[in-house]
Motif scaffolding. Structure first.
Motif, mmCIF file in Angstrom:
data_model
loop_
_atom_site.group_PDB
_atom_site.id
_atom_site.type_symbol
_atom_site.label_atom_id
_atom_site.label_comp_id
_atom_site.label_asym_id
_atom_site.label_seq_id
_atom_site.Cartn_x
_atom_site.Cartn_y
_atom_site.Cartn_z
ATOM 1 N N LEU A 6 2.818 -36.539 13.854
ATOM 2 C CA LEU A 6 2.687 -35.593 12.750
ATOM 3 C C LEU A 6 3.231 -34.227 13.140
ATOM 4 N N GLY A 7 2.995 -33.856 14.392
ATOM 5 C CA GLY A 7 3.509 -32.580 14.871
ATOM 6 C C GLY A 7 5.026 -32.542 14.827
ATOM 7 N N SER A 8 5.646 -33.670 15.148
ATOM 8 C CA SER A 8 7.108 -33.717 15.099
ATOM 9 C C SER A 8 7.606 -33.548 13.674
ATOM 10 N N TYR A 9 6.935 -34.219 12.745
ATOM 11 C CA TYR A 9 7.325 -34.039 11.344
ATOM 12 C C TYR A 9 7.247 -32.576 10.968
ATOM 13 N N ALA A 10 6.133 -31.957 11.362
ATOM 14 C CA ALA A 10 5.935 -30.561 10.993
ATOM 15 C C ALA A 10 7.038 -29.689 11.595
ATOM 16 N N SER A 11 7.361 -29.972 12.869
ATOM 17 C CA SER A 11 8.427 -29.199 13.512
ATOM 18 C C SER A 11 9.735 -29.399 12.774
ATOM 19 N N ALA A 12 9.971 -30.633 12.352
ATOM 20 C CA ALA A 12 11.217 -30.921 11.644
ATOM 21 C C ALA A 12 11.268 -30.132 10.339
ATOM 22 N N PHE A 13 10.170 -30.128 9.622
ATOM 23 C CA PHE A 13 10.105 -29.333 8.395
ATOM 24 C C PHE A 13 10.426 -27.874 8.697
ATOM 25 N N PHE A 14 9.798 -27.386 9.766
ATOM 26 C CA PHE A 14 9.988 -25.986 10.126
ATOM 27 C C PHE A 14 11.465 -25.708 10.379
ATOM 28 N N LEU A 15 12.084 -26.592 11.160
ATOM 29 C CA LEU A 15 13.481 -26.387 11.527
ATOM 30 C C LEU A 15 14.381 -26.446 10.291
ATOM 31 N N PHE A 16 14.092 -27.409 9.437
ATOM 32 C CA PHE A 16 14.861 -27.552 8.200
ATOM 33 C C PHE A 16 14.717 -26.281 7.356
ATOM 34 N N GLY A 17 13.498 -25.781 7.304
ATOM 35 C CA GLY A 17 13.241 -24.548 6.561
ATOM 36 C C GLY A 17 14.037 -23.384 7.128
#
Lengths: 510, 512
Positions: free
Chosen positions: A192-203
């Motif tokens: 889940l943390g990786s997903y969140a990081s990915a969202f952050f990076l995409f943002g």
């Protein structure tokens, strides 16, 4: 070709982080050089020494207000205050992590890769000294958190996010007891943390597209310019927020919290509850206050809705829990909601009261998990609520401490829980967010019930045969308990010193 | 004498006492009791000095002290007492030694530690004195919340019956009210210019807009209505009063519930005059419903302690209409009622406690003809009952009379309906006394050896001061009303209500 010009670097301002990263690398070396017998003591001393040294560096830099290394790091009031808080809370967590006297070999497994349930596993569970890699990992995490709250551009923030998250994923998996649960927690947290990081990076990418830069100051200027694409702005802001809200455990991005809190070794849970919260909210404050202040009218109601949802989910689900660590996890979710109320005040008072809340909550929650680590039976910690019946009769002092901490969580006056709630609610009313305060009050009522249920169990129920013995706390855990209670009382009775400090520190550089 | 910091010393004294008692080892129960009793008498002596030093007809708030606490929020340790607070402080000082002496053997049979019980009682006294002495709203709120903690443990650890359920219900009800108040306190603080000083806020609230003021009023009112308790927030009281040890129950209804009505007088009325007038009809209706409804339920109770709790809810209805009638007469009656109710219901609870301790049961049906075995104690119960139903000659009569005539001049309908409550009061008290002490002797009683032991010397010492006070104040309430009257007048001026002048019919043909 133009010669490459390096940006000027203010090493003094970066010193606290440099100390921690250096010490963490040194810790890795210690693993190789120092004999196994002496390793725990050396590692613990090294880690504590680094934290203290770093704290000294923060204090020495207290007057600094600067943006350095090419705009990547901002050192200002909030940065220094939050770094100081992370270091103090982190130091206290290290004491918990270093505790070895309650259980033979400590709470950490000696070799995490051994198959669960195998003979080797049974052997190591029976008392082999635990892994000492936890210290460099924790120090890396602390260093990452320090950078996270200081990051002045979104990419630095992303790097810091990973630097402090990866060690935490690992730490979660290192419990000596209930290893499957622990590993599952780590995996869940990691995915889940990786997903969140990915969202952050995409943002971050969207924001870059919107503003043409990733520095918070650049974004701030771009936000003020109505010519630019609003779609990029809002999508970017939403995605960056998701990444941050995940770390801060706000609904609906909170689902990892109970499982991870339950599965992780208790000292690591305490570490996450206290320090990660400071780091996550520190970054959230900076992003919202520095970069996106110009669109506050747009994000305030949405984040307000998230705060209300968080408070309700935390409070209501806390009522239904039967496991203490899960109960505290939901309580920490609800507390994230209250913190969000402070954040959304979007004024100086909001900033200072949120910082006050973070420190107050951090100390209480450290003490709470220290108590949990002491009530145990043959299988390790007895975290099921039913096992706590009558603990007050068997060990009144410990139950008294826990009662006090729970009353603080419930927000009874003369505890830090009350003063911090008062501070954030006051700031929110001042900032015109009365509706958030009303929901805050309603959920506080709901949330009082689960705390009270634990108090009732401890004091008003007769001890049964299954009531576990309470371990005599070692020196380190006693220190954590003492500090936690002391700070909870002090911030409840005489909060003025810290209030002043947060107020003085409540100005971002841009 | 006048410069002595009465209120802060009076507040802190019981706290110190509680700490001392708490550290007495549990094996030395007698010592703990003696120390607790001595300490509470010390508080009484100090408060008598304060009573003497109080200047009747002087400033509205006297003994004012202020110490800085949290300067960045403008919160201070400000203490000050008006006449209303002063009489409540006296009531506390009188009731605590009596209750401690009455609770002498309450924990002897318990597995819990006696020093803990008496330390809890003293810390409860600390919070009670603090809540009445505070003149800073933040400080008031702090005491308002922490007073739950000692009582929670008293009910939960030392109570009987469904004590856990009662303790949690008590705590949650009060906490919910407190949190509503917290929202109002925060709102008031932000709108009132970041100060908590009662006097400054009373000036500042005049400029708050009407609608907001009504919401703020409501937050305070709900908290106080739960605490008092007014219908329909009353359901926690019978449970708590039924489960608490008798002495603690006497304190619960005798002192703690008064915080609710005191808060309405001091905070709701003075800070939000317009909102108070606007809400007054609703509050009156609730109060009148409370009088009739609680009295009817009291008639049907089979549990003595629950019965007394219900009577107390009915009495709070009278106090409620007295407050919201907005006449000085009714207001004075209401405050006097707060004092007299503390004495009368306190006495009733204590005597009921003596019966229950002997019988080992609090059910009315377990008694019957007990007066044949213990004529003196039955007589005391009879007196307490008569005082509770406000028989002329006892102190509650004066206050009930004042409330009713004061209310009649402005709100005839409410006064008339409330008067029905007096009839019901006679019913529940007399029927209760008849079923427990009169009639044929319940044969089961003779098998309980304790039941044939009439009032002991300790118990005489317990009830004597209360009986004496009830009689003296019944015939000569002037010392108390003199103190109350100016404070109530000032409160009524805050609300902006002028007492209606005595009316004479137009073109009156008086004396023809």
């Amino acid at each position: 070709m133009e010669p490459l010009k390096l940006p000027p670097i203010d090493y003094g301002a970066l010193l606290p982080m440099l100390i921690l990263f250096g010490a963490a690398c040194l810790g890795v070396l210690v693993e190789v050089i120092v004999p196994r017998r002496a390793r725990n003591a050396v590692q613990l001393s090294l880690a504590l020494f680094a934290v203290v040294l770093s704290l000294v560096a923060v204090v020495m830099e207290r007057g600094t207000r600067t943006i350095t290394i090419g705009g990547a790091v901002a050192v200002d009031g909030p940065t220094l205050f939050l770094q100081g808080s992370i270091l103090v809370l982190g130091g206290v967590s290290l004491l918990l992590i270093g505790e070895r006297s309650i259980e033979r070999g400590g709470v950490f497994v000696s070799q995490a890769a051994v198959t669960v349930g195998s003979q080797k596993d049974a052997q190591q569970a029976s008392g082999q000294p635990g892994a000492t890699e936890v210290y460099p990992l924790s120090v890396f995490a602390l260093g990452g958190m320090l950078l996270f709250v200081a990051a002045n551009d979104l990419l630095t923030m992303f790097v810091a996010l990973e630097v402090f998250s990866l060690p935490l994923y690992l730490l979660c998996a290192l419990a000596r007891r209930r290893r499957l649960l622990s590993q599952e927690a780590a995996l869940k947290y990691f995915l889940l943390g990786s997903y969140a990081s990915a969202f952050f990076l995409f943002g971050v990418a969207f924001i870059y597209g919107f503003a043409g830069g990733i520095q918070l100051g650049v974004v701030h200027e771009a936000v003020a310019n109505p010519q630019r694409s609003q779609v990029l702005l809002y999508v970017g802001l939403a995605m960056v927020s998701i990444g941050l809200l995940f770390k801060a455990a706000l609904a609906p991005f909170h689902v990892w919290t109970p499982d991870v809190y339950q599965g992780a070794p208790t000292p690591v849970t305490a570490f996450m509850a206290a320090c990660t919260k400071v780091a996550a909210f520190g970054a959230l404050l900076r992003v919202l206050y520095v970069a996106f202040e110009g669109v506050r009218w747009d994000f305030q109601p949405i984040l307000g809705g998230i705060a209300v949802l968080t408070m309700f989910i935390g409070a209501i689900l806390a009522v239904t829990q039967t496991d203490l660590k899960r109960l505290l996890a939901y309580s920490s979710i609800a507390n994230a909601g209250y913190l969000m109320v402070g954040v959304l005040a979007l004024n100086d008072e909001g900033l200072s009261s949120t910082m006050f809340y973070l420190v107050a909550y951090g100390f209480s929650v450290l003490a709470a998990f220290a108590v949990i680590s002491l009530v145990r039976d043959a299988d390790g910690e007895a975290t099921h609520l039913s096992r706590w019946a009558g603990v007050g009769r068997k060990s009144p002092l410990l139950a008294g401490i826990f009662t006090f901490i729970l009353l603080a969580f419930a927000g009874i006056p003369l505890t830090s829980g009350f003063t911090s709630k008062f501070a954030v609610f006051g700031a929110a009313v001042d900032g015109g967010q009365t509706w958030l305060v009303i929901f805050g009050v309603i959920t506080s009522m709901l949330l009082a019930f689960p705390y009270l249920r634990v108090v009732v169990l401890m004091w008003l129920s007769e001890p049964g045969e299954t009531t576990p013995a309470v371990s005599i706390p070692g020196f380190l855990t006693s220190a954590v308990l003492g500090l936690g209670v002391l700070v909870t009382v002090a911030l409840g009775v005489a909060p003025d010193a810290l209030l002043d400090l947060t107020r003085e520190a409540s100005e971002f550089v841009r | 004498m006048k410069d002595f910091p009465f209120l802060s010393v009076l507040t802190l004294l019981p706290l110190v006492g509680a700490l001392v008692v708490a550290f007495i080892p549990r094996t030395k129960a007698e010592l703990a009791k003696m120390v607790a009793l001595g300490w509470s008498v010390l508080v009484l002596v100090l408060s008598i000095f304060m009573w003497v030093a109080y200047n009747v007809g002087g400033d509205r708030f006297q003994f004012r002290e202020s110490y800085t606490w949290i300067p960045s929020w403008g919160a201070n340790f400000t203490f000050a007492a008006d006449g209303i607070a002063l009489v409540m402080l006296m009531l506390i000082a009188v009731l605590f030694p009596v209750v401690i002496l009455a609770s002498w053997h309450d924990v002897d049979q318990s597995t819990r530690s006696a020093p803990a019980y008496f330390a809890l009682l003293l810390s409860f006294e600390f919070t009670m004195i603090g809540v009445f002495a505070a003149a800073d709203i933040f400080l008031f709120y702090v005491f308002f919340e922490i007073m739950l903690i000692p009582m929670y443990f008293i009910i939960g650890s030392f109570g009987s019956g469904q004590k856990q359920y009662a303790a949690v219900k008590f705590f949650l009800y009060s906490l919910v009210g407190g949190l509503f108040m917290l929202a109002s306190v925060i709102g008031l603080w932000v709108l009132g210019g970041k100060t908590f000083d009662f006097t400054k806020l009373a000036e500042a609230t005049a400029s708050i807009d009407q609608n907001t003021a009504r919401w703020l009023f409501l937050g305070f009112f709900v908290a106080f209505a739960i605490k008092a308790p007014f219908f329909p927030f009353h359901t926690w009281l019978p449970d708590s009063g039924g489960a608490a040890p008798a002495g603690a129950a006497a304190l619960l209804v005798g002192v703690m519930d008064k915080v609710g009505t005191f808060g309405i007088l001091r905070y709701c009325l003075s800070l939000f005059p317009e909102a108070s007038r606007w809400f007054a009809p609703a509050a009156m209706v609730l109060a009148v419903i409370g009088i009739i409804y609680a009295a009817l339920l009291a008639v049907g109770q089979n549990d003595l302690k629950r019965l007394v709790s219900y009577t107390s809810i009915a009495h709070f209805g009278f106090i409620g209409i007295g407050i919201f009638a907005f006449t000085t007469q009714a207001g004075t009656g209401a405050v006097l009622y707060m004092v007299n109710h503390g004495l009368a219901t306190g006495l009733l609870f204590i005597v009921v406690g003596m019966f229950v301790a002997r019988r080992g049961s609090s059910l009315v049906s377990d008694f019957g003809g007990a007066g044949k075995l213990m004529p003196v104690l039955a007589g005391v119960l009879f007196f307490a009952g008569l005082a509770s139903l406000a028989l002329p000659g006892t102190a509650p009569f004066v206050s009930e009379f004042l409330v009713l005539i004061g209310t009649f001049s402005t709100n005839k309908g409410y006064a008339v309906v409330a008067t029905l409550g007096i009839v019901l009061a006679a019913a529940y008290v007399l029927w209760m006394i008849q079923r427990t002490t009169q009639g044929t002797l319940n044969p089961a009683l003779t098998e309980v050896p304790a039941m044939s032991k009439d009032i002991t010397l300790r118990e005489k010492v317990v009830v004597a001061p209360l009986i004496a006070l009830l009689l003296v104040l019944g015939f000569y309430p002037k010392p108390v009303t003199d103190v109350i009257n100016p404070a109530v007048q000032a409160t009524m001026q805050d609300v902006g209500v002028n007492d209606p002048a005595p009316t004479v019919e137009a073109g009156g043909k008086v004396g023809g």
